[in-house]
Write an enzyme that holds these catalytic residues in place. Structure first.
Site, PDB file in Angstrom:
ATOM      1  N   GLU A 177      43.206  22.345  33.189  1.00  0.00           N
ATOM      2  CA  GLU A 177      42.247  21.956  32.132  1.00  0.00           C
ATOM      3  C   GLU A 177      42.856  20.975  31.130  1.00  0.00           C
ATOM      4  OE1 GLU A 177      40.344  25.437  30.435  1.00  0.00           O
ATOM      5  OE2 GLU A 177      39.318  25.868  32.315  1.00  0.00           O
ATOM      6  N   GLU A 296      38.277  28.336  38.924  1.00  0.00           N
ATOM      7  CA  GLU A 296      37.956  29.329  37.877  1.00  0.00           C
ATOM      8  C   GLU A 296      36.439  29.409  37.786  1.00  0.00           C
ATOM      9  OE1 GLU A 296      39.788  29.337  33.985  1.00  0.00           O
ATOM     10  OE2 GLU A 296      41.643  28.506  34.812  1.00  0.00           O
TER      11      GLU A 296
HETATM   12  O1  AHR Z   1      40.491  32.446  32.484  1.00  0.00           O
HETATM   13  C1  AHR Z   1      40.655  32.300  31.094  1.00  0.00           C
HETATM   14  C2  AHR Z   1      40.944  30.871  30.677  1.00  0.00           C
HETATM   15  O2  AHR Z   1      39.790  30.109  30.873  1.00  0.00           O
HETATM   16  C3  AHR Z   1      42.005  30.118  31.432  1.00  0.00           C
HETATM   17  O3  AHR Z   1      43.280  30.331  30.936  1.00  0.00           O
HETATM   18  C4  AHR Z   1      41.611  28.689  31.229  1.00  0.00           C
HETATM   19  O4  AHR Z   1      42.021  27.852  32.280  1.00  0.00           O
HETATM   20  C5  AHR Z   1      40.107  28.747  31.038  1.00  0.00           C
HETATM   21  O5  AHR Z   1      39.680  28.023  29.942  1.00  0.00           O
END
Ligand code: AHR
Length: 507
Positions: A177, A296
């Site tokens: 990210e 994610e």
């Molecule tokens: O999964 C929680 C967080 O969400 C992670 O660390 C990040 O990559 C995302 O913003």
């Protein structure tokens, strides 16, 4: 309860293929965040800990979940991480201030402990390198430490740490990210694109067989969504194999209808990234086709999170331990269906995260572990959605949603195992009021219905917890069956996730 007046109908045709179910689609995520690692997968003082300090009760649930791959060690955490802190004698490892979650990181679990645990559970690791505060040198050293058998400084260091065989990690994320202003070491697309290209080149120089995931946008509503991917890929297209997508979904302002249609948003997100990636490919005149890594995704009630800076500095604090409802489980099931629907382009999927932190598995320090509601659609999909994904041609009544307008009440996808001809149909009734009558026409039959399982409840807000760990679980639906013409007839309960297993009649 009266039915929805209009039934839904779909056709299951073995010729309507999308792509193969890549086992990597059923991945998960372990971050050094909150209690995912410490008192999650690892708790040496727990009565069920193994000799390495990992909880066997949690490991049994991980096996039952059927996840295939696990991303590690972050997440935002990786953007400040010194991987060297987590290897070697444990008593010499530093206690560091983790900037991402304002926590104390004890480094008692690091690369070797994690990779050994994952290998024991048969999970493919997906490692991330720090392109926030660090860069090319730390990344190539970590690949050397993990993948070179020996005879070089970093690989010999691993051997001196008691790990003779290389870990052979294939899949690597180039940071996390990096487009997000919250990220330690946040960069512009041009800065990140150049760094990722050079880090990727060095990692390939160490081990040409590694596969690389470059960071796409942190979600589909980032201001730079689309332009970020275009610029980053301009620099990295030849060096990488996948571009990442992240997205978390939640019910906002009581708008459950739109929340139940989160799969519509995920479908559009994937389509937008595919278009952007293919646009860059055209401008570069490349023959290479990049695939997507949705590494994610989950339901996360992010609006309730106070923000990192409001956190008390602590070791393994309770962070975002969302308790999931039946509604959340139906949404998680439908998001997984959306990933399957795009199996031709999405190669990797990671439910974020695995234990305690927005997770399908919960555990208490020195206490029990249990399955959240969201565990069930994931586990059943992992067990039964095998082979080739079939696009189902469906007609469905619609439900109105404030966010997406009218959407089909029926969300569905199917898979077919080539060797056995077995079909698995996954179907969600997004309607909240009425059961949805479903007729499915499976071509190439006859088939028999093996079972219809559904996740639903009279109380769509029902959850599981330590006291009632099985309050919500899938139930068999007895009245579904094949009619005289060989069609599947079923009623999908309101607000439900459903799994049908059909097998060819052979005699
Ligand atoms: O999964 C929680 C967080 O969400 C992670 O660390 C990040 O990559 C995302 O913003």
């Amino acid at each position: 309860m009266p039915h929805s007046p209009t039934p839904a109908h779909l056709v299951l045709d073995p010729a309507f293929t999308v792509g193969q179910v890549d086992p990597r689609l059923l991945g998960s995520f372990v971050e050094h965040m909150g209690r995912c690692v410490y008192t999650g997968i690892y708790e040496p003082d727990h009565p069920d800990a193994d000799t390495d300090g990992f909880r066997t009760d949690v490991a049994a649930l991980v096996r039952e979940l059927g996840t295939t791959l696990v991303r590690y060690p972050g997440g935002n955490f990786v953007s400040g991480y010194h991987w060297e802190d987590g290897v070697g004698p444990r008593h010499q490892r530093p206690r560091r201030l983790d900037l991402a979650w304002r926590s104390v990181e004890t480094n008692q679990v690091g690369t070797n402990e994690f990779l050994t645990w994952a290998a024991r559970l048969g999970l493919e690791p997906m490692m991330a390198v720090n392109l926030g505060t660090r860069g090319i040198d730390a990344a190539r050293a970590l690949v050397e430490y993990c993948n070179i058998p020996g005879g070089t400084a970093w690989s010999d260091l691993r051997v001196s740490h008691g790990v003779r065989q290389p870990h052979g990690v294939r899949l690597w994320c180039l940071g996390n990210e990096v487009d997000g202003p919250w990220q330690t070491g946040h960069k512009s697309a041009a800065e990140y694109g150049r760094l990722a290209a050079e880090a990727g080149k060095a990692m390939h120089q160490v081990d040409p067989s590694v596969e690389l995931v470059v960071c796409g946008s942190s979600h589909d509503r980032m201001d730079t969504f689309g332009t970020w991917e275009r610029e980053v890929l301009r620099h990295t297209y030849d060096e990488v194999d996948y571009v990442s997508l992240h997205c978390y979904y939640e019910e906002l302002d009581g708008d459950r209808a739109s929340f139940l249609a989160s799969g519509v948003r995920m479908d559009a997100h994937i389509a937008d990234v595919v278009s952007t990636v293919d646009h860059v490919r055209a401008t570069l005149g490349s023959r290479k086709r990049l695939r997507l890594s949705f590494d994610e995704w989950n339901v996360w009630y992010a609006a309730r999170f106070p923000g990192e800076r409001a956190l008390e500095l602590a070791e393994a604090p309770r962070l975002i331990e969302d308790r999931y409802s039946v509604t959340d489980a139906v949404v998680v099931g439908s998001l997984l269906m959306s990933l399957l629907r795009h199996a031709d382009r999405v190669a990797v999927g990671c439910l974020a995260q695995l234990v305690n932190v927005i997770a399908p598995i919960r555990s208490e320090p020195r206490g029990p572990s249990w399955r959240q509601t969201t565990f069930h659609p994931f586990a059943l999909t992992a067990r039964h959605a095998r082979g080739t994904v079939l696009r189902v041609a469906a007609d469905s009544p619609t439900v109105d949603t404030p966010a997406f307008g009218p959407v089909p009440a029926l969300d569905a996808v199917a898979t077919r195992e080539e060797e056995t001809g077995r079909l698995t149909l996954l179907a969600v009734n997004r309607g909240q009021e009425h059961p949805l009558p479903l007729r499915a026409t499976p071509r190439g039959g006859p088939y028999r219905l093996v079972e219809h399982l559904a996740l639903y409840d009279e109380d769509p807000d029902a959850t599981n917890d330590a006291e009632a760990p099985d309050r919500v679980r899938p139930r068999r639906v007895p009245d579904s069956g094949m009619d005289a013409e060989g069609q599947l007839e079923a009623l999908l309960p309101p607000l439900s996730w459903n799994l049908f297993r059909l097998e060819p009649v052979t005699d």
